[in-house]
Design a protein around this motif. Sequence first.
Motif, PDB file in Angstrom:
ATOM      1  N   ALA A  89     -42.439   7.732   0.695  1.00 60.16           N
ATOM      2  CA  ALA A  89     -42.425   6.492  -0.081  1.00 60.16           C
ATOM      3  C   ALA A  89     -41.856   5.340   0.738  1.00 60.16           C
ATOM      4  N   ALA A  90     -40.808   5.612   1.513  1.00 56.42           N
ATOM      5  CA  ALA A  90     -40.236   4.571   2.364  1.00 56.42           C
ATOM      6  C   ALA A  90     -41.245   4.091   3.399  1.00 56.42           C
ATOM      7  N   GLY A  91     -42.033   5.031   3.931  1.00 58.79           N
ATOM      8  CA  GLY A  91     -43.052   4.643   4.902  1.00 58.79           C
ATOM      9  C   GLY A  91     -44.207   3.883   4.283  1.00 58.79           C
ATOM     10  N   ALA A  92     -44.472   4.106   3.002  1.00 59.57           N
ATOM     11  CA  ALA A  92     -45.589   3.450   2.325  1.00 59.57           C
ATOM     12  C   ALA A  92     -45.196   2.129   1.686  1.00 59.57           C
ATOM     13  N   TRP A  93     -43.890   1.859   1.581  1.00 58.11           N
ATOM     14  CA  TRP A  93     -43.456   0.651   0.868  1.00 58.11           C
ATOM     15  C   TRP A  93     -43.816  -0.607   1.617  1.00 58.11           C
ATOM     16  N   THR A  94     -44.294  -1.597   0.896  1.00 55.03           N
ATOM     17  CA  THR A  94     -44.480  -2.950   1.401  1.00 55.03           C
ATOM     18  C   THR A  94     -44.011  -3.912   0.311  1.00 55.03           C
ATOM     19  N   PRO A  95     -43.618  -5.109   0.686  1.00 59.70           N
ATOM     20  CA  PRO A  95     -43.209  -6.067  -0.348  1.00 59.70           C
ATOM     21  C   PRO A  95     -44.332  -6.375  -1.338  1.00 59.70           C
ATOM     22  N   GLU A  96     -45.589  -6.240  -0.884  1.00 55.40           N
ATOM     23  CA  GLU A  96     -46.720  -6.571  -1.748  1.00 55.40           C
ATOM     24  C   GLU A  96     -46.964  -5.491  -2.801  1.00 55.40           C
ATOM     25  N   THR A  97     -46.917  -4.230  -2.417  1.00 51.83           N
ATOM     26  CA  THR A  97     -47.189  -3.142  -3.364  1.00 51.83           C
ATOM     27  C   THR A  97     -45.950  -2.732  -4.142  1.00 51.83           C
ATOM     28  N   GLY A  98     -44.772  -2.947  -3.556  1.00 49.02           N
ATOM     29  CA  GLY A  98     -43.525  -2.589  -4.229  1.00 49.02           C
ATOM     30  C   GLY A  98     -43.296  -1.088  -4.256  1.00 49.02           C
ATOM     31  N   TRP A  99     -42.203  -0.697  -4.890  1.00 53.07           N
ATOM     32  CA  TRP A  99     -41.834   0.726  -4.936  1.00 53.07           C
ATOM     33  C   TRP A  99     -42.732   1.511  -5.879  1.00 53.07           C
ATOM     34  N   ARG A 100     -43.246   0.859  -6.917  1.00 50.96           N
ATOM     35  CA  ARG A 100     -44.147   1.577  -7.820  1.00 50.96           C
ATOM     36  C   ARG A 100     -45.399   2.046  -7.066  1.00 50.96           C
ATOM     37  N   GLY A 101     -45.975   1.148  -6.281  1.00 48.10           N
ATOM     38  CA  GLY A 101     -47.143   1.528  -5.493  1.00 48.10           C
ATOM     39  C   GLY A 101     -46.823   2.562  -4.435  1.00 48.10           C
ATOM     40  N   ALA A 102     -45.639   2.439  -3.809  1.00 51.43           N
ATOM     41  CA  ALA A 102     -45.261   3.397  -2.760  1.00 51.43           C
ATOM     42  C   ALA A 102     -45.073   4.792  -3.327  1.00 51.43           C
ATOM     43  N   ILE A 103     -44.401   4.882  -4.476  1.00 52.83           N
ATOM     44  CA  ILE A 103     -44.178   6.194  -5.097  1.00 52.83           C
ATOM     45  C   ILE A 103     -45.501   6.787  -5.573  1.00 52.83           C
ATOM     46  N   GLY A 104     -46.363   5.938  -6.137  1.00 47.48           N
ATOM     47  CA  GLY A 104     -47.650   6.431  -6.597  1.00 47.48           C
ATOM     48  C   GLY A 104     -48.539   6.938  -5.477  1.00 47.48           C
ATOM     49  N   ALA A 105     -48.320   6.431  -4.265  1.00 49.24           N
ATOM     50  CA  ALA A 105     -49.145   6.857  -3.127  1.00 49.24           C
ATOM     51  C   ALA A 105     -48.669   8.159  -2.505  1.00 49.24           C
ATOM     52  N   VAL A 106     -47.464   8.620  -2.855  1.00 50.44           N
ATOM     53  CA  VAL A 106     -46.902   9.805  -2.200  1.00 50.44           C
ATOM     54  C   VAL A 106     -47.781  11.042  -2.357  1.00 50.44           C
ATOM     55  N   PRO A 107     -48.236  11.410  -3.577  1.00 47.55           N
ATOM     56  CA  PRO A 107     -49.031  12.642  -3.694  1.00 47.55           C
ATOM     57  C   PRO A 107     -50.285  12.632  -2.824  1.00 47.55           C
ATOM     58  N   SER A 108     -51.019  11.521  -2.818  1.00 49.83           N
ATOM     59  CA  SER A 108     -52.249  11.483  -2.026  1.00 49.83           C
ATOM     60  C   SER A 108     -51.938  11.506  -0.531  1.00 49.83           C
ATOM     61  N   LEU A 109     -50.870  10.844  -0.107  1.00 50.46           N
ATOM     62  CA  LEU A 109     -50.512  10.859   1.311  1.00 50.46           C
ATOM     63  C   LEU A 109     -50.136  12.262   1.770  1.00 50.46           C
ATOM     64  N   VAL A 110     -49.401  12.993   0.932  1.00 51.33           N
ATOM     65  CA  VAL A 110     -49.006  14.355   1.292  1.00 51.33           C
ATOM     66  C   VAL A 110     -50.219  15.277   1.310  1.00 51.33           C
TER      67      VAL A 110
END
Length: 225
Positions: A153-174
Amino acid sequence: MTTSSERARERRELRAARRGDRDGSGPTLDERAPARFPGATAKFGLLGEVLMTGLLVTLVAVPVVTLPVALAAGIRHLRRFVRAEGSHLSAFWSDVRRGLAGGALLGLGGVVLTGLFALDIDLAASGALPGGPVIAVVGWAGLVALAIAVLTAAGAWTPETGWRGAIGAVPSLVRRDVPGALYLAATVAFVVIVTWALVPLVIPALGCAALAVVAVPERPRRHAG
């Protein structure tokens, strides 16, 4: 006739070309394509940047719940450095400010889950619960999964997507890169081991963890089909 100022300009251009040829930032002397990650070609420069990133991450993560935003800002800082995009410290602190609120909530949830998993492991070791070995395995697996999720999630976080987007991307990234997730698990184990051996080593270890999140997705991989 070439003037002295023109000769001086030509020498400056030649020195700039030689620097570009050495570090891969281009243009190069023999027209090679610029390096994909020109900042990573300067080995000592990269080492220094990793150590400084580890120091910054450690400072921001002192309250513990701010660890996710500290890692996210450090990862983005190193990503800019290896891409030679201009890794000014002001950008790091800007990322910390923009990600602090959501990152602290994520960190608080991580602290609570870590405490629950650690309690399970402790109870399993005490023999107070039936099926202790199974409970211990579940506890350790939960800690590893949590650590992978936080780093991803830390690697996926950007100011534009925020933490909600970063956390939501974790399953697909893994799912897309299971070996990469295992590399991140090994990175977490490395951080824990070196910190346990000597606490001040947490600073370079966190810098290495941030670098691992940058490097693991970019490693050469064999794609099916």
